[in-house]
Motif scaffolding. Structure first.
Motif, PDB file in Angstrom:
ATOM      1  N   GLU A   1       0.840  -1.196   0.000  1.00 32.32           N
ATOM      2  CA  GLU A   1       0.000   0.000   0.000  1.00 32.32           C
ATOM      3  C   GLU A   1       0.880   1.252   0.000  1.00 32.32           C
ATOM      4  O   GLU A   1       1.749   1.404   0.851  1.00 32.32           O
ATOM      5  N   VAL A   2       0.626   2.112  -0.942  1.00 28.71           N
ATOM      6  CA  VAL A   2       1.379   3.365  -1.018  1.00 28.71           C
ATOM      7  C   VAL A   2       0.958   4.288   0.129  1.00 28.71           C
ATOM      8  O   VAL A   2      -0.228   4.492   0.364  1.00 28.71           O
ATOM      9  N   GLN A   3       1.932   4.795   0.841  1.00 31.78           N
ATOM     10  CA  GLN A   3       1.652   5.753   1.908  1.00 31.78           C
ATOM     11  C   GLN A   3       2.636   6.910   1.822  1.00 31.78           C
ATOM     12  O   GLN A   3       3.827   6.710   1.590  1.00 31.78           O
ATOM     13  N   LEU A   4       2.106   8.107   2.021  1.00 30.03           N
ATOM     14  CA  LEU A   4       2.904   9.323   2.106  1.00 30.03           C
ATOM     15  C   LEU A   4       2.477  10.039   3.382  1.00 30.03           C
ATOM     16  O   LEU A   4       1.303  10.364   3.533  1.00 30.03           O
ATOM     17  N   VAL A   5       3.410  10.270   4.274  1.00 31.99           N
ATOM     18  CA  VAL A   5       3.085  10.860   5.573  1.00 31.99           C
ATOM     19  C   VAL A   5       3.956  12.099   5.795  1.00 31.99           C
ATOM     20  O   VAL A   5       5.168  11.994   5.973  1.00 31.99           O
ATOM     21  N   GLU A   6       3.291  13.263   5.806  1.00 26.52           N
ATOM     22  CA  GLU A   6       4.000  14.522   6.012  1.00 26.52           C
ATOM     23  C   GLU A   6       4.150  14.822   7.504  1.00 26.52           C
ATOM     24  O   GLU A   6       3.320  14.411   8.315  1.00 26.52           O
ATOM     25  N   SER A   7       5.178  15.579   7.812  1.00 29.37           N
ATOM     26  CA  SER A   7       5.400  16.047   9.177  1.00 29.37           C
ATOM     27  C   SER A   7       6.249  17.309   9.128  1.00 29.37           C
ATOM     28  O   SER A   7       6.793  17.660   8.078  1.00 29.37           O
ATOM     29  N   GLY A   8       6.326  17.986  10.270  1.00 26.25           N
ATOM     30  CA  GLY A   8       7.203  19.157  10.367  1.00 26.25           C
ATOM     31  C   GLY A   8       6.505  20.498  10.323  1.00 26.25           C
ATOM     32  O   GLY A   8       7.146  21.536  10.472  1.00 26.25           O
ATOM     33  N   GLY A   9       5.193  20.496  10.113  1.00 29.68           N
ATOM     34  CA  GLY A   9       4.479  21.764  10.097  1.00 29.68           C
ATOM     35  C   GLY A   9       4.364  22.349  11.493  1.00 29.68           C
ATOM     36  O   GLY A   9       4.734  21.732  12.483  1.00 29.68           O
ATOM     37  N   GLY A  10       3.839  23.567  11.542  1.00 33.38           N
ATOM     38  CA  GLY A  10       3.655  24.223  12.828  1.00 33.38           C
ATOM     39  C   GLY A  10       3.437  25.704  12.678  1.00 33.38           C
ATOM     40  O   GLY A  10       3.218  26.205  11.570  1.00 33.38           O
ATOM     41  N   LEU A  11       3.518  26.405  13.807  1.00 35.67           N
ATOM     42  CA  LEU A  11       3.362  27.856  13.840  1.00 35.67           C
ATOM     43  C   LEU A  11       4.746  28.496  13.874  1.00 35.67           C
ATOM     44  O   LEU A  11       5.587  28.122  14.711  1.00 35.67           O
ATOM     45  N   VAL A  12       4.971  29.447  13.000  1.00 39.16           N
ATOM     46  CA  VAL A  12       6.270  30.114  12.931  1.00 39.16           C
ATOM     47  C   VAL A  12       6.045  31.597  12.655  1.00 39.16           C
ATOM     48  O   VAL A  12       5.053  31.973  12.012  1.00 39.16           O
TER      49      VAL A  12
END
Length: 117
Positions: A1-12
């Motif tokens: 199963e293809v999975q793409l998982v983003e991370s690293g966002g936030g308030l700046v």
């Protein structure tokens, strides 16, 4: 199963930096071009950047050129977006997407980036 998982966002704060990551699994990551696409509140999708399968060729939207850098680590199956000199208009949900032929066939769930003082 293809999975793409983003991370690293936030308030700046304006002028600040963030580094987004997209962990890929379920396919041969090194065989595909990859992109970052964003969607600001109440607006449509905006293409941000693309990188080819080997990482040697990149392209950017005019709105981010000179401030954002796309890169990839094929050994780690991970796509990155280094974002510097962030502006309030960069506030959006950022998605990574797999490029297949003439379309994007798989997308991650997105990571929110908010630029505000």
């Amino acid at each position: 199963e293809v999975q793409l998982v983003e991370s690293g966002g936030g308030l700046v704060q304006p002028g600040g930096s963030l580094r987004l990551s997209c962990a890929a699994s379920g396919f041969t990551f090194s065989s595909y071009g990859m992109s970052w696409v964003r969607q600001a509140p109440g607006k449509g999708l905006e293409w941000v950047s693309i990188i080819n399968s080997g990482g040697g060729s990149t392209c950017y939207a005019d709105s981010v050129k000179g401030r954002f850098t796309i890169s990839r680590d094929n050994a780690a199956n991970t796509l990155y977006l280094q974002m510097n000199s962030l502006k309030p208009e960069d506030t959006a949900k950022y998605y990574c997407a797999r490029r297949a032929y003439e379309e994007y066939d798989y997308w991650g769930q997105g990571t929110q980036v908010t630029v505000s003082s």
